[in-house]
Design an enzyme around this catalytic site. Structure first.
Site, mmCIF file in Angstrom:
data_model
loop_
_atom_site.group_PDB
_atom_site.id
_atom_site.type_symbol
_atom_site.label_atom_id
_atom_site.label_comp_id
_atom_site.label_asym_id
_atom_site.label_seq_id
_atom_site.Cartn_x
_atom_site.Cartn_y
_atom_site.Cartn_z
ATOM 1 C CG ASN A 79 -6.685 -0.394 1.142
ATOM 2 O OD1 ASN A 79 -5.813 -0.177 0.328
ATOM 3 N ND2 ASN A 79 -6.132 -0.984 2.309
ATOM 4 C CG HIS B 149 -2.888 3.515 2.455
ATOM 5 N ND1 HIS B 149 -3.430 3.278 1.121
ATOM 6 C CD2 HIS B 149 -3.193 2.571 3.101
ATOM 7 C CE1 HIS B 149 -3.848 1.969 1.017
ATOM 8 N NE2 HIS B 149 -3.631 1.489 2.200
ATOM 9 C CB CYS C 124 -1.000 0.106 1.020
ATOM 10 S SG CYS C 124 -1.991 -1.459 1.113
HETATM 11 C C1 LIG Z 1 -9.920 -5.479 9.813
HETATM 12 C C2 LIG Z 1 -10.491 -4.453 10.747
HETATM 13 C C3 LIG Z 1 -11.699 -3.553 10.093
HETATM 14 C C4 LIG Z 1 -11.329 -5.327 11.919
HETATM 15 O O1 LIG Z 1 -12.017 -4.211 12.866
HETATM 16 P P1 LIG Z 1 -11.439 -4.618 14.381
HETATM 17 O O2 LIG Z 1 -12.340 -3.601 15.080
HETATM 18 O O3 LIG Z 1 -10.193 -4.329 14.621
HETATM 19 O O4 LIG Z 1 -11.988 -5.940 14.680
HETATM 20 P P2 LIG Z 1 -11.289 -7.015 15.240
HETATM 21 O O5 LIG Z 1 -10.299 -7.648 14.251
HETATM 22 O O6 LIG Z 1 -10.586 -6.685 16.684
HETATM 23 O O7 LIG Z 1 -12.432 -8.179 15.320
HETATM 24 C C5 LIG Z 1 -13.489 -8.077 16.361
HETATM 25 C C6 LIG Z 1 -14.416 -9.064 15.589
HETATM 26 O O8 LIG Z 1 -15.168 -8.705 14.633
HETATM 27 C C7 LIG Z 1 -15.197 -9.815 13.621
HETATM 28 N N1 LIG Z 1 -15.101 -9.285 12.404
HETATM 29 C C8 LIG Z 1 -13.987 -9.216 11.461
HETATM 30 N N2 LIG Z 1 -14.522 -8.728 10.078
HETATM 31 C C9 LIG Z 1 -15.831 -8.684 10.377
HETATM 32 C C10 LIG Z 1 -16.928 -8.491 9.272
HETATM 33 N N3 LIG Z 1 -16.600 -8.091 8.193
HETATM 34 N N4 LIG Z 1 -18.181 -8.543 9.682
HETATM 35 C C11 LIG Z 1 -18.531 -8.805 10.972
HETATM 36 N N5 LIG Z 1 -17.625 -9.015 11.888
HETATM 37 C C12 LIG Z 1 -16.354 -8.923 11.739
HETATM 38 C C13 LIG Z 1 -13.946 -10.475 14.129
HETATM 39 O O9 LIG Z 1 -13.993 -12.202 13.500
HETATM 40 C C14 LIG Z 1 -13.887 -10.398 15.569
HETATM 41 O O10 LIG Z 1 -14.947 -11.301 16.039
HETATM 42 P P3 LIG Z 1 -14.403 -12.081 17.268
HETATM 43 O O11 LIG Z 1 -14.435 -11.001 18.292
HETATM 44 O O12 LIG Z 1 -15.669 -13.037 17.536
HETATM 45 O O13 LIG Z 1 -13.277 -12.793 16.995
HETATM 46 C C15 LIG Z 1 -9.500 -3.578 11.327
HETATM 47 O O14 LIG Z 1 -8.674 -4.344 12.165
HETATM 48 C C16 LIG Z 1 -8.848 -2.919 10.484
HETATM 49 O O15 LIG Z 1 -9.325 -2.192 9.738
HETATM 50 N N6 LIG Z 1 -7.373 -3.187 10.440
HETATM 51 C C17 LIG Z 1 -6.484 -2.479 9.371
HETATM 52 C C18 LIG Z 1 -6.620 -3.145 8.159
HETATM 53 C C19 LIG Z 1 -6.024 -2.326 7.072
HETATM 54 O O16 LIG Z 1 -6.019 -1.421 6.986
HETATM 55 N N7 LIG Z 1 -5.235 -3.269 6.390
HETATM 56 C C20 LIG Z 1 -4.577 -2.671 5.078
HETATM 57 C C21 LIG Z 1 -3.540 -1.683 5.710
HETATM 58 S S1 LIG Z 1 -2.541 -1.032 4.395
#
Ligand SMILES: CC(C)(COP(=O)(O)OP(=O)(O)OC[C@H]1O[C@@H](n2cnc3c(N)ncnc32)[C@H](O)[C@@H]1OP(=O)(O)O)[C@@H](O)C(=O)NCCC(=O)NCCS
Length: 352
Positions: free
Chosen positions: A309, A279, A121
């Site tokens: 993204n 980003h 990214c």
């Molecule tokens: C992926 C992301 C949206 C998840 O959000 P979060 O608030 O961190 O959520 P968590 O990873 O803590 O997960 C919380 C719960 O939501 C769930 N969950 C994840 N994706 C989900 C979705 N699309 N729908 C519903 N629930 C979801 C998880 O399974 C987890 O469930 P659990 O508690 O039963 O295990 C977030 O971590 C994120 O944006 N991370 C950065 C990603 C990114 O930018 N990547 C590219 C970088 S260049």
């Protein structure tokens, strides 16, 4: 006799922008129809409302071509003026040769260099910094800097933690050589330090960073170390894998740190910057970074709601949209920043 030495200097400036996203819109409901997720969850946790996906089999160079043609025309140039392509992608047309070479052929350019940069990214920030350095070293006059990625082909459609986040897109700028006596070459920040050159357009400084200890937190694990076999394909090793929470925390910290570092080295305060083009991975990451640095939200353009993204393409797409909307004006100071797999991250300070 004149005592002062006039320094002939070379710098680079962004002369034109362009973008291209596929026509097919994929809503959050698309995922809610077959996965345990919802439009509400995706909007709340990421800010994403929809993304664009290419038809299967579309190549990165095909998506990038219209973005490049738009950037070349906006710069008031033709393809014959382009003598270099630096292209950020991790979803290339083939394993080799570079997507930049395929793109070069599509555009009908036979002049200069063409190569890809793999910084996930952060690909556009890495590509822009590389192109600026090549122009300064005399190896290019009008260089296409491209960010293009098609993650629709590398996400696991059954992994709700990743498949909802990504879209396909391409963005490009023409980075052109400018020569004069008023820009001081080499020394970072000198352009800004001289009161009389504060309005001169160009790349003022940049910083690139990486820390490979975190490589496995965001990766596609298939490759020479893990070749495709029936077992590895069954495991889904050809799909993107991510530890979302860790990536989130690192992203906020690294974007804030590298922004501060580039601004400090240039002697510029956060208040002096007109727009922070960062980003587009998650709206909450952007707002947390802004809060951390004391940046008002209106200075942080957001389009992750419409495109998701798009990896290396997010920054040139935001640039092109902001320019079209009149949100970037001549003389504006912009801080571009990105973070991605590797981890790799970086920032570039630009006067428009
Ligand atoms: C992926 C992301 C949206 C998840 O959000 P979060 O608030 O961190 O959520 P968590 O990873 O803590 O997960 C919380 C719960 O939501 C769930 N969950 C994840 N994706 C989900 C979705 N699309 N729908 C519903 N629930 C979801 C998880 O399974 C987890 O469930 P659990 O508690 O039963 O295990 C977030 O971590 C994120 O944006 N991370 C950065 C990603 C990114 O930018 N990547 C590219 C970088 S260049």
């Amino acid at each position: 006799m004149e005592n002062s030495v006039k320094i002939q200097t070379v710098a680079s400036e962004i002369r034109g922008t362009g973008m291209c996203v596929p026509e097919r819109v994929v809503s959050n409901e698309h995922f809610a129809a077959y996965l345990e997720t919802s439009d509400e969850w995706i909007r709340e946790r990421t800010g994403i409302e929809q993304r664009r996906w290419c038809e299967k089999g579309t190549s990165a160079s095909a998506l990038a071509e219209p973005a490049c043609r738009e950037a070349i025309s906006a710069a008031g140039l033709t393809v014959n003026d382009i003598d270099g392509i630096v292209l950020g992608t991790v979803t290339p047309d083939n394993i080799f040769p570079s997507t930049a070479c395929y793109l070069q052929a599509r555009l009908g350019i036979t002049n200069g260099f063409a190569f890809d940069v793999n910084a996930v990214c952060s690909g556009f920030i890495y590509a822009l910094t590389t192109a600026d350095a090549l122009i300064r070293s005399g190896q290019g006059t009008n260089v296409l800097v491209v960010g293009v990625d098609l993650y629709s082909g590398i996400i696991d459609p059954n992994d709700r933690g990743t498949c909802v986040l990504f879209g396909d897109g391409a963005g490009a700028v023409v980075l052109s050589r400018k020569q004069g006596e008023s820009l001081v070459d080499g020394a970072f920040g000198d352009h800004l330090a001289q009161g009389d050159v504060r309005s001169i357009s160009g790349i003022y400084g940049s910083e690139l960073k990486a820390d490979g200890r975190f490589a496995d937190l965001l990766c596609v694990p298939m490759g020479t170390a893990n070749p495709p076999t029936p077992d590895s394909l069954k495991r889904g090793d050809h799909f993107l894998q991510m530890q979302g929470r860790e990536v989130f925390k690192f992203a906020v910290r690294s974007l804030a740190d590298v922004t501060k570092s580039v601004l400090d080295r240039a002697g510029v305060s956060v208040e002096e910057v007109d727009l922070f083009i960062s980003h587009q991975a998650n709206k909450r990451i952007l707002l947390s970074m802004a809060k951390h640095l004391g940046i008002p939200e209106e200075k942080v353009p957001i389009n992750v709601d419409r495109y998701g993204n798009t990896s290396a393409a997010t920054i040139p797409i935001v640039l092109a949209e902001c320019e079209r909307e009149g949100r970037i004006k001549k003389g504006d100071l912009l801080l571009l920043s990105a973070v991605g797999g590797g981890f790799s991250w970086g920032a570039v300070l630009v006067r428009w």
